[in-house]
Motif scaffolding. Structure first.
Motif, PDB file in Angstrom:
ATOM      1  N   ASP A 134      33.777  67.285  29.851  1.00  0.00           N
ATOM      2  CA  ASP A 134      34.063  67.376  31.292  1.00  0.00           C
ATOM      3  C   ASP A 134      35.425  68.009  31.547  1.00  0.00           C
ATOM      4  OD1 ASP A 134      35.636  65.389  30.280  1.00  0.00           O
ATOM      5  OD2 ASP A 134      35.171  63.909  31.841  1.00  0.00           O
ATOM      6  N   GLY A 135      35.838  68.889  30.625  1.00  0.00           N
ATOM      7  CA  GLY A 135      37.119  69.571  30.796  1.00  0.00           C
ATOM      8  C   GLY A 135      37.048  70.597  31.920  1.00  0.00           C
ATOM      9  N   HIS A 136      38.214  71.123  32.281  1.00  0.00           N
ATOM     10  CA  HIS A 136      38.244  72.104  33.374  1.00  0.00           C
ATOM     11  C   HIS A 136      39.324  73.152  33.096  1.00  0.00           C
ATOM     12  CE1 HIS A 136      36.893  72.233  37.815  1.00  0.00           C
ATOM     13  NE2 HIS A 136      37.208  73.446  37.420  1.00  0.00           N
ATOM     14  N   ILE A 137      38.974  74.390  33.250  1.00  0.00           N
ATOM     15  CA  ILE A 137      39.951  75.477  33.094  1.00  0.00           C
ATOM     16  C   ILE A 137      40.053  76.193  34.448  1.00  0.00           C
ATOM     17  CG2 ILE A 137      40.478  77.660  31.907  1.00  0.00           C
ATOM     18  CD1 ILE A 137      38.765  76.486  29.517  1.00  0.00           C
ATOM     19  N   ILE A 138      41.258  76.194  35.002  1.00  0.00           N
ATOM     20  CA  ILE A 138      41.465  76.844  36.312  1.00  0.00           C
ATOM     21  C   ILE A 138      42.442  77.998  36.134  1.00  0.00           C
ATOM     22  CG2 ILE A 138      42.310  76.542  38.677  1.00  0.00           C
ATOM     23  CD1 ILE A 138      41.467  73.641  38.565  1.00  0.00           C
ATOM     24  N   ASN A 139      42.016  79.181  36.517  1.00  0.00           N
ATOM     25  CA  ASN A 139      42.896  80.343  36.436  1.00  0.00           C
ATOM     26  C   ASN A 139      43.439  80.670  37.821  1.00  0.00           C
ATOM     27  OD1 ASN A 139      42.350  80.597  33.698  1.00  0.00           O
ATOM     28  ND2 ASN A 139      40.599  81.949  34.047  1.00  0.00           N
ATOM     29  N   ILE A 140      44.757  80.761  37.928  1.00  0.00           N
ATOM     30  CA  ILE A 140      45.334  81.180  39.209  1.00  0.00           C
ATOM     31  C   ILE A 140      45.300  82.705  39.231  1.00  0.00           C
ATOM     32  CG2 ILE A 140      47.303  81.097  40.780  1.00  0.00           C
ATOM     33  CD1 ILE A 140      45.977  78.321  40.290  1.00  0.00           C
ATOM     34  N   ASN A 141      44.382  83.204  40.024  1.00  0.00           N
ATOM     35  CA  ASN A 141      44.144  84.641  40.123  1.00  0.00           C
ATOM     36  C   ASN A 141      44.930  85.176  41.320  1.00  0.00           C
ATOM     37  OD1 ASN A 141      42.949  87.193  39.956  1.00  0.00           O
ATOM     38  ND2 ASN A 141      40.875  86.427  39.852  1.00  0.00           N
ATOM     39  N   SER A 142      44.360  86.078  42.084  1.00  0.00           N
ATOM     40  CA  SER A 142      45.039  86.663  43.232  1.00  0.00           C
ATOM     41  C   SER A 142      44.008  87.404  44.066  1.00  0.00           C
ATOM     42  CB  SER A 142      46.086  87.668  42.741  1.00  0.00           C
ATOM     43  OG  SER A 142      46.576  88.422  43.836  1.00  0.00           O
ATOM     44  N   MET A 143      44.315  87.613  45.349  1.00  0.00           N
ATOM     45  CA  MET A 143      43.457  88.490  46.150  1.00  0.00           C
ATOM     46  C   MET A 143      43.469  89.889  45.554  1.00  0.00           C
ATOM     47  SD  MET A 143      44.187  87.142  49.994  1.00  0.00           S
ATOM     48  CE  MET A 143      43.382  88.490  50.812  1.00  0.00           C
ATOM     49  N   ASN A 144      44.578  90.233  44.875  1.00  0.00           N
ATOM     50  CA  ASN A 144      44.666  91.544  44.216  1.00  0.00           C
ATOM     51  C   ASN A 144      43.708  91.647  43.024  1.00  0.00           C
ATOM     52  OD1 ASN A 144      47.738  90.891  45.149  1.00  0.00           O
ATOM     53  ND2 ASN A 144      47.207  93.017  45.474  1.00  0.00           N
TER      54      ASN A 144
END
Ligand code: NJP
Length: 250
Positions: A134-144
């Motif tokens: 139940d792990g989670h990987i969140i990438n902070i991306n961009s509108m770009n």
């Protein structure tokens, strides 16, 4: 609560706000960046505020693979492993495609693309070793990372964020093939009021201020709230956020 989160780029800006919010929600948070003194200060603030979690500062230059691998082995020894990874560290250098310096482009590739990929692989390994499903990987991306804006200083940056879009989507497919319930999400903010634009404009305060005045800005805390929202969804709910762009109305 009680789970271990890794937040990259936790010294300032969005990463610091995310680290603080996760500690407030009871998580054991390893926060890494080069300016470890700033993370130590944040850890002391979290402690004085009486938050139920803890922030553990770790000095790491994410453009150096060896440093990333040493950090993962230290986390394994001291805290068993990583259950949640927020790939947040990133930078934009003012290097247009027609005149930019290779060194500036490479710095963006190293942190925005390579470090995200290396951390993702290592986090998955850490989860697999401990049968964490139940792990989670969140990438902070961009509108770009979803559209190219007519502003030459950000075109290369935009290319690295398009890579983050592809990496997150590809990751979700690989996780599905591996038959795990580990989730992958990318969150794509508009302009957020941090030191980011100062660095983009070579620390020129006037140009940075003009950027922030020209566009409605989010606060770093708005991004922390978005991360908490994604993480607090029930285990069967995956927030993909592929083109879920977050902007400010104010
Ligand atoms: O940026 P900033 P934000 N090794 O400059 C770290 C995305 N985003 O918080 O090493 C290790 O305040 C750096 O730490 P330090 C953006 O692309 C933003 O606004 O101490 N860490 C610091 O903690 C990025 O992915 C906006 O210098 C390294 C952090 O990264 C994320 O949001 C808009 C490092 C940067 O803090 C966070 O940006 C958007 C290295 N080699 C997307 N290099 C926005 N702010 O407007 C950097 O669409 N860091």
């Amino acid at each position: 609560t009680g789970r271990v989160a890794l937040v990259t780029g936790a010294s300032v800006g969005i990463g610091a706000a995310v680290a603080r919010a996760l500690v407030q929600h009871g998580m054991k948070v390893v926060g890494c960046a080069r300016s470890v003194d700033k993370i130590e200060k944040l850890a002391a603030e979290c402690q004085s505020a009486g938050y139920s979690g803890v922030l553990i500062p770790y000095k790491c230059d994410l453009s150096n693979e060896e440093e990333i691998l040493s950090m993962f082995s230290a986390i394994k020894t001291l805290h068993q492993g990583v259950d949640v990874c927020i790939n947040n560290a990133g930078l934009a250098r003012p290097e247009p495609l027609l005149s930019g310096k290779t060194e500036g482009w490479r710095m963006m590739i190293d942190v925005n693309v390579m470090a995200v990929s290396i951390c993702t692989r290592e986090v998955y390994r850490s989860m697999k070793e401990r049968n964490i499903d139940d792990g989670h990987i969140i990438n902070i991306n961009s509108m770009n990372g979803h559209s190219v804006v007519p502003q030459s200083v950000v075109h290369f940056y935009s290319a690295t964020k398009y890579a983050v879009t592809a990496l997150t989507e590809g990751l979700r497919q690989e996780l599905r093939e591996a038959k795990t319930h580990i989730r992958a999400t990318c969150i794509s903010p508009g302009l957020v009021e941090t030191g980011f634009a100062f660095k983009l404009h070579d620390n020129d305060p006037e140009r940075a201020a003009a950027t922030y005045e020209s566009i409605r800005c989010l606060k770093a805390e708005d991004m922390a709230n978005a991360v908490i929202y994604v993480l607090s969804a029930p285990p069967h709910v995956q927030v993909s956020c592929n083109s879920c762009e977050i902007t400010s109305l104010l």
